[in-house]
Design a protein around this motif. Structure first.
Motif, PDB file in Angstrom:
ATOM      1  N   ASN A  67       0.857  -1.158  -0.039  1.00  0.00           N
ATOM      2  CA  ASN A  67      -0.058   0.011  -0.029  1.00  0.00           C
ATOM      3  C   ASN A  67       0.673   1.201  -0.082  1.00  0.00           C
ATOM      4  O   ASN A  67       0.631   2.190  -0.624  1.00  0.00           O
ATOM      5  CB  ASN A  67      -0.905   0.020   1.128  1.00  0.00           C
ATOM      6  CG  ASN A  67      -2.027  -0.996   1.074  1.00  0.00           C
ATOM      7  OD1 ASN A  67      -2.181  -1.648   0.034  1.00  0.00           O
ATOM      8  ND2 ASN A  67      -2.364  -1.506   2.276  1.00  0.00           N
ATOM      9  N   THR A 132     -10.202   4.539   1.104  1.00  0.00           N
ATOM     10  CA  THR A 132      -9.775   4.040  -0.063  1.00  0.00           C
ATOM     11  C   THR A 132      -8.216   4.709  -0.030  1.00  0.00           C
ATOM     12  O   THR A 132      -8.045   5.685   0.508  1.00  0.00           O
ATOM     13  CB  THR A 132     -10.367   4.399  -1.433  1.00  0.00           C
ATOM     14  OG1 THR A 132     -10.447   5.866  -1.579  1.00  0.00           O
ATOM     15  CG2 THR A 132     -12.031   3.753  -1.026  1.00  0.00           C
ATOM     16  N   LYS A 216      -6.058  -1.568   4.354  1.00  0.00           N
ATOM     17  CA  LYS A 216      -5.474  -0.355   3.423  1.00  0.00           C
ATOM     18  C   LYS A 216      -4.360   0.342   4.282  1.00  0.00           C
ATOM     19  O   LYS A 216      -4.076   1.421   3.766  1.00  0.00           O
ATOM     20  CB  LYS A 216      -6.693   0.535   3.349  1.00  0.00           C
ATOM     21  CG  LYS A 216      -8.016   0.071   2.514  1.00  0.00           C
ATOM     22  CD  LYS A 216      -7.827  -0.296   1.237  1.00  0.00           C
ATOM     23  CE  LYS A 216      -8.932  -0.571   0.548  1.00  0.00           C
ATOM     24  NZ  LYS A 216      -9.835  -1.829   1.096  1.00  0.00           N
TER      25      LYS A 216
END
Length: 270
Positions: A67, A132, A216
């Motif tokens: 990520n 997100t 995330k």
């Protein structure tokens, strides 16, 4: 005598700055028994290199690393493209209100991120981007005032005769930018890239606000997972801190001459 005093001060301040890093590395290598000894031991009796693997495997740090790399890479690309275009416009185009608009862009640097944090959160929540990676990537594609300033100042040092010669040969404005200006902007672009990589890699507050799902998380958020309600896993924190510090240190080491060159060639002409 003066030279001796200068070297002594340099050595003293160097040790002062190196001490925290040295303490972090030695703490990461200590056993649990040596961790809270008083007086503390600087050098562990047994160097436990297995602490790094154990700390890395206690959380999904491979996912956190993925990520972080995605955010850092896309954000850096966005900053380089957007800031180059805007800086080129301010440096080479003549239009009404250009200087005033440039001052407005520079004025945004005086607004702390904490002031725009809540409005940004409300905007991203309205767009459905919360939890997100988009809030950490998309804003970078709209430029940064500081990077625009750096690149504009560098472009101003380039002679306009280069643009004029290319225009006479039939080159468009975009051709001049990407075929002539950009290749000459190497040091400044590397400077911007290094700064942006450092900012994204070390960012904690942004991911903390916009990300809720552990899948995330970035490396900095993963590092905070070692701090619990009833205690702190100091050994794991130091181990992961050392590991995630390696890429920025390596980038800075290999790009330092470009950083110095980029800073030296900006701000010469205004």
């Amino acid at each position: 005598m003066r030279k001796t005093l200068t070297y002594a001060m340099l050595i003293f301040f160097s040790l002062l700055f190196i001490a925290p890093l040295f303490w972090a590395v030695t703490t990461a290598l200590k056993s649990q028994q040596e961790l809270y000894l008083f007086p503390p031991k600087w050098i562990p009796s047994v160097w436990k290199f297995s602490n790094f693997a154990e700390a890395w495997n206690t959380q999904p740090f491979n996912l956190f690393l993925k990520n972080t790399v995605i955010i850092t890479a896309l954000s850096t690309i966005g900053q380089l493209i957007s800031c180059t275009l805007v800086a080129y416009g301010f440096a080479r185009f003549q239009f009404k209100g250009r200087d005033m608009l440039f001052l407005v862009v520079l004025a945004t640097m005086m607004i702390p991120w904490e002031v725009t944090m809540i409005p940004q959160y409300m905007e991203f929540n309205y767009l459905g981007w919360i939890n997100t990676l988009k809030p950490l990537i998309v804003p970078s594609w709209f430029g940064s005032a500081y990077y625009i300033f750096l690149l504009r100042q560098f472009i101003l040092t380039l002679p306009r005769e280069l643009d004029e010669a290319a225009t006479i040969d039939g080159a468009s404005k975009m051709t001049v930018l990407f075929r002539i200006i950009v290749p000459l902007m190497g040091p400044s672009l590397i400077l911007v890239a290094v700064f942006q990589i450092m900012n994204c890699w070390n960012d904690y507050l942004g991911p903390l606000i916009f990300l809720n799902d552990q899948t995330k998380y970035t490396l900095t958020l993963g590092l905070s997972q070692f701090k619990g309600m009833y205690g702190v896993d100091m050994q794991s924190i130091m181990a992961i801190t050392c590991l995630i510090s390696i890429p920025p240190l390596a980038i800075f080491f290999f790009a330092q001459r470009y950083i110095v060159g980029g800073i030296a060639t900006t701000g010469i002409k205004g």
